[in-house]
Write a protein that holds these residues in place. Structure first.
Motif, PDB file in Angstrom:
ATOM      1  N   UNK B   2      36.472  47.490  46.178  1.00 17.64           N
ATOM      2  CA  UNK B   2      35.875  47.168  47.477  1.00 17.64           C
ATOM      3  C   UNK B   2      36.187  45.732  47.888  1.00 17.64           C
ATOM      4  N   UNK B   6      38.004  44.424  51.179  1.00 15.75           N
ATOM      5  CA  UNK B   6      37.411  43.506  52.171  1.00 15.75           C
ATOM      6  C   UNK B   6      38.386  42.398  52.536  1.00 15.75           C
ATOM      7  N   UNK B   7      38.998  41.822  51.496  1.00 16.03           N
ATOM      8  CA  UNK B   7      39.912  40.703  51.746  1.00 16.03           C
ATOM      9  C   UNK B   7      41.101  41.161  52.595  1.00 16.03           C
ATOM     10  N   UNK B  44      40.676  32.650  47.823  1.00 16.82           N
ATOM     11  CA  UNK B  44      40.074  33.946  48.117  1.00 16.82           C
ATOM     12  C   UNK B  44      40.218  34.881  46.912  1.00 16.82           C
ATOM     13  N   UNK B  47      37.803  33.886  44.493  1.00 23.38           N
ATOM     14  CA  UNK B  47      36.474  34.332  44.917  1.00 23.38           C
ATOM     15  C   UNK B  47      36.248  35.793  44.569  1.00 23.38           C
ATOM     16  N   UNK B  48      37.271  36.614  44.833  1.00 23.76           N
ATOM     17  CA  UNK B  48      37.161  38.048  44.524  1.00 23.76           C
ATOM     18  C   UNK B  48      36.922  38.236  43.029  1.00 23.76           C
ATOM     19  N   UNK B  51      33.505  37.194  42.014  1.00 19.96           N
ATOM     20  CA  UNK B  51      32.535  38.168  42.490  1.00 19.96           C
ATOM     21  C   UNK B  51      32.505  39.377  41.568  1.00 19.96           C
ATOM     22  N   UNK B  56      29.863  34.565  41.301  1.00 21.47           N
ATOM     23  CA  UNK B  56      30.338  33.969  42.548  1.00 21.47           C
ATOM     24  C   UNK B  56      29.371  32.898  42.997  1.00 21.47           C
ATOM     25  N   UNK B  57      29.928  31.704  43.263  1.00 21.02           N
ATOM     26  CA  UNK B  57      29.108  30.608  43.757  1.00 21.02           C
ATOM     27  C   UNK B  57      29.697  30.117  45.070  1.00 21.02           C
ATOM     28  N   UNK B  58      28.870  30.181  46.095  1.00 20.82           N
ATOM     29  CA  UNK B  58      29.357  29.842  47.432  1.00 20.82           C
ATOM     30  C   UNK B  58      29.866  28.410  47.498  1.00 20.82           C
ATOM     31  N   UNK B  61      33.221  28.146  45.878  1.00 20.60           N
ATOM     32  CA  UNK B  61      34.215  28.815  46.710  1.00 20.60           C
ATOM     33  C   UNK B  61      34.596  27.946  47.909  1.00 20.60           C
TER      34      UNK B  61
END
Lengths: 240, 117
Positions: B2, B6-7, B44, B47-48, B51, B56-58, B61
């Motif tokens: 998923x 999304x990416x 990105x 990030x994936x 996640x 995952x840390x905003x 990222x």
């Protein structure tokens, strides 16, 4: 900062990347290659060539301006048009081969291999062919020969050199061995063009074909006696 | 799966938006922007991956996304000034990391598939 849904964040930033990518694509970039020393040198050579071209064009402009001034003088009545036309005729005659010329240059004497050969030997290697003459003429032209004659027959840009068995036909006239090629030009350069190692004239000596070159201070080259007639070619435009 | 989806969807939407928008920038910046794009792509993918690994840390990222992009663009610029193609450093680093991240994502996804079986 609260932790929002990472998927949404990732999607958002992916959109951002997409925007950048598409703007980049939209610009239709030329491929970027790193500059090498070689490319620098080729670029330099190109620039030099272009500069030379510009200089040449400037010279042409100057020449044309002088011509224009001359024509203006004629229009004013300062210069006599007949004199100018006569000079023009003279110039054209010299360059079309309609006048006999004299000057320093070289004389080449070529003759078939005089040695006796045993029966069954390939005769072709001992005989001068039209190609041999053509190559020598071409070498002379490369070396800057201004006027060339073969057995007192003027060689022009339209002259044919045709094989006719033991003879060679030039300007429609037959010539037989020995062939005496005269050329006006820089004697040293002409001499080198047919005698230096590796040239065609040097090669002929290996085949035992007679090839004698002499430098002369004054060579007489006769005029072309034929007629110029164009049956198919028609002049285009008014410019010379 | 998923996440990758999304990416990809995001990039596709972005491409469409970018083509529709009339804005362009000066061609002299294209090298810097292209290196920055590579850095962003790497972020990105990172990030994936994070996640999928549930860490995952905003902040990490965001700082990586912008920081890497700016650093990459700056390196390219500096290289241009110095006459040394420094952007190679960015290309090799981020390109390498891109594949590394992708490899890890693949492994996670494949491993997960086995588990569910």
């Amino acid at each position: 900062m609260k932790n929002p849904n990472p998927k949404i964040i990732l999607t958002l930033f992916s959109i951002m990347i997409g925007v950048f990518i598409s703007t980049q694509i939209k610009m239709k970039l030329e491929t970027i290659t790193p500059i090498t020393i070689r490319s620098l040198q080729t670029m330099k050579a190109e620039i030099n060539a272009l500069n030379n071209e510009i200089a040449e064009l400037n010279n042409i402009i100057k020449m044309k301006e002088e011509e224009l001034a001359l024509l203006e003088n004629i229009a004013k009545g300062d210069d006599n048009i007949i004199n100018i036309l006569l000079e023009d005729i003279k110039y054209n005659k010299i360059h079309s081969g309609k006048t006999a010329l004299e000057g320093p240059g070289i004389i080449i004497k070529m003759y078939d291999n005089p040695e006796e050969r045993p029966f069954g030997y390939d005769l072709n290697e001992d005989v001068i062919h039209d190609v041999d003459i053509l190559n020598i003429i071409n070498d002379l032209r490369i070396a800057g020969a201004e006027a060339i004659s073969i057995n007192n027959e003027r060689v022009l840009s339209t002259s044919e050199i045709k094989c006719g068995g033991p003879i060679i036909r030039i300007n429609g006239r037959s010539s037989a061995t020995p062939f005496v090629i005269k050329a006006i030009g820089d004697p040293k350069v002409l001499y080198a063009a047919v005698n230096a190692p590796g040239t065609y004239g040097d090669l002929l000596k290996i085949y035992n074909i007679g090839f004698e070159t002499s430098i002369e201070d004054s060579i007489y080259i006769p005029a072309y006696t034929g007629d110029f007639q164009f049956r198919y070619a028609k002049p285009l435009g008014k410019d010379d | 799966m998923i996440n990758l989806f999304f990416a990809l969807i995001g990039i596709l939407i972005g491409v469409v938006i970018g083509f529709l928008l009339p804005y362009t920038y000066d061609t002299t910046y294209s090298l810097y922007v292209s290196v920055a794009i590579l850095a962003c792509l790497d972020s990105v993918f990172g990030g994936i991956r994070s996640n999928l690994e549930n860490n995952f840390n905003i902040r990490i990222f965001l700082s990586g996304f912008f920081g890497n992009a700016i650093l990459a663009a700056f390196l390219a610029y500096l290289g241009d000034r110095l006459g040394v193609p420094l952007y190679y450093a960015a290309i090799f680093t981020f390109g390498g990391r891109l594949f590394e991240n992708f490899a890890k994502i693949r492994r996670i996804l494949l491993f997960r598939g086995k588990k569910s079986n």
